[in-house]
Design a protein around this motif. Structure first.
Motif, short mmCIF file in Angstrom:
data_model
loop_
_atom_site.label_atom_id
_atom_site.label_comp_id
_atom_site.label_asym_id
_atom_site.label_seq_id
_atom_site.Cartn_x
_atom_site.Cartn_y
_atom_site.Cartn_z
N LYS A 2 -62.77 -7.79 49.38
CA LYS A 2 -63.06 -6.82 50.44
C LYS A 2 -61.98 -6.95 51.52
CE LYS A 2 -67.14 -5.69 48.81
NZ LYS A 2 -67.51 -4.35 48.39
N LEU A 3 -61.69 -5.85 52.17
CA LEU A 3 -60.77 -5.83 53.30
C LEU A 3 -61.57 -5.50 54.54
CD1 LEU A 3 -57.90 -5.90 54.53
CD2 LEU A 3 -57.76 -3.46 54.04
N ILE A 4 -61.56 -6.41 55.52
CA ILE A 4 -62.21 -6.16 56.80
C ILE A 4 -61.10 -5.82 57.80
CG2 ILE A 4 -63.53 -7.17 58.69
CD1 ILE A 4 -64.76 -9.10 56.65
N ILE A 5 -61.29 -4.70 58.49
CA ILE A 5 -60.39 -4.32 59.58
C ILE A 5 -61.26 -4.22 60.82
CG2 ILE A 5 -58.79 -2.59 60.48
CD1 ILE A 5 -58.36 -1.70 57.55
N ALA A 6 -60.95 -5.04 61.82
CA ALA A 6 -61.74 -5.05 63.05
C ALA A 6 -60.83 -4.74 64.24
CB ALA A 6 -62.41 -6.41 63.24
N TYR A 7 -61.30 -3.87 65.11
CA TYR A 7 -60.62 -3.56 66.36
C TYR A 7 -61.47 -4.15 67.48
CZ TYR A 7 -57.96 -0.23 63.61
OH TYR A 7 -57.14 0.34 62.68
N SER A 27 -57.78 -17.25 56.88
CA SER A 27 -56.73 -16.28 56.55
C SER A 27 -56.99 -14.95 57.24
CB SER A 27 -56.68 -16.06 55.04
OG SER A 27 -56.41 -17.28 54.39
N MET A 28 -56.07 -14.56 58.10
CA MET A 28 -56.20 -13.28 58.79
C MET A 28 -54.84 -12.84 59.30
SD MET A 28 -57.93 -14.43 62.40
CE MET A 28 -58.90 -15.74 61.72
N SER A 29 -54.72 -11.56 59.55
CA SER A 29 -53.56 -10.99 60.22
C SER A 29 -54.04 -10.40 61.53
CB SER A 29 -52.92 -9.88 59.39
OG SER A 29 -52.42 -10.40 58.19
N VAL A 30 -53.27 -10.62 62.60
CA VAL A 30 -53.65 -10.15 63.93
C VAL A 30 -52.50 -9.33 64.49
CG1 VAL A 30 -54.31 -10.84 66.26
CG2 VAL A 30 -55.13 -12.16 64.29
N THR A 31 -52.80 -8.14 65.01
CA THR A 31 -51.79 -7.25 65.55
C THR A 31 -52.23 -6.73 66.91
OG1 THR A 31 -51.40 -6.49 63.27
CG2 THR A 31 -50.39 -5.21 65.04
N ASN A 32 -51.32 -6.71 67.88
CA ASN A 32 -51.58 -6.06 69.17
C ASN A 32 -51.36 -4.57 68.97
OD1 ASN A 32 -52.10 -8.18 71.10
ND2 ASN A 32 -50.00 -8.83 70.72
N ILE A 33 -52.32 -3.76 69.40
CA ILE A 33 -52.21 -2.31 69.23
C ILE A 33 -52.64 -1.60 70.50
CG2 ILE A 33 -52.59 -2.42 66.73
CD1 ILE A 33 -55.46 -1.35 67.37
N LEU A 34 -52.40 -0.29 70.54
CA LEU A 34 -52.93 0.59 71.57
C LEU A 34 -53.80 1.62 70.89
CD1 LEU A 34 -49.70 1.29 73.66
CD2 LEU A 34 -51.57 -0.25 74.26
N GLY A 35 -54.92 1.97 71.51
CA GLY A 35 -55.78 2.97 70.90
C GLY A 35 -56.85 3.44 71.85
N LEU A 63 -58.69 -9.03 57.39
CA LEU A 63 -59.03 -10.17 56.54
C LEU A 63 -59.28 -9.67 55.12
CD1 LEU A 63 -61.26 -10.59 59.27
CD2 LEU A 63 -60.92 -12.81 58.29
N GLY A 64 -58.64 -10.27 54.15
CA GLY A 64 -58.97 -10.05 52.76
C GLY A 64 -59.93 -11.16 52.37
N VAL A 93 -65.06 -1.94 56.58
CA VAL A 93 -65.01 -2.74 55.35
C VAL A 93 -64.59 -1.82 54.22
CG1 VAL A 93 -66.30 -4.19 53.75
CG2 VAL A 93 -66.87 -4.24 56.19
N GLN A 94 -63.56 -2.24 53.50
CA GLN A 94 -63.06 -1.45 52.37
C GLN A 94 -63.02 -2.32 51.12
OE1 GLN A 94 -59.16 -0.25 53.73
NE2 GLN A 94 -59.96 1.62 54.66
N GLU A 95 -63.09 -1.66 49.99
CA GLU A 95 -62.97 -2.34 48.70
C GLU A 95 -61.49 -2.53 48.37
OE1 GLU A 95 -64.41 -4.26 45.54
OE2 GLU A 95 -65.76 -3.16 46.86
#
Length: 109
Positions: A2-7, A27-35, A63-64, A93-95
């Protein structure tokens, strides 16, 4: 997988990381964004000029994760990110159909 994308709010990053680490999720990737979302932004005055701020600073965490860890990860993110105020964020949450570990070539379907 599963792929979790959290803002989330930038100030909630440390509590979210601590909550995930306490569940053994590192295990995670973190990105600074504007939205902008429902929060929509605000206006402020800078040197006598009224400015409308539509895009707010946010953090994107990806997170995968294995399906059996999904509920733990979601609970940890909600626990760390929830302030009860508008703009706390959103989780998607995506497959994941296929993942490949580059170092070993190991694949998951």
């Amino acid at each position: 997988m599963k792929l979790i994308i959290a803002y989330i709010r930038p100030e909630c990053l440390t509590p979210v990381k601590q909550a995930l680490y306490s569940k053994g999720i590192y295990s995670m990737s973190v990105t600074n964004i504007l939205g902008s979302g429902r929060q929509a932004g605000f206006t402020e005055t800078y040197r006598g000029v009224v400015m409308e701020v539509n895009l707010l600073k946010k953090i994107r965490i990806e997170l995968g994760i294995a399906p059996e860890k999904l509920d733990e990860a979601l609970a940890a993110i909600k626990k760390g990110a929830q302030t009860g105020k508008e703009g706390d964020g959103v989780i998607f949450v995506q497959e994941l159909n296929r993942t490949i570990r580059i170092r070993t070539g190991e694949e998951s379907l």
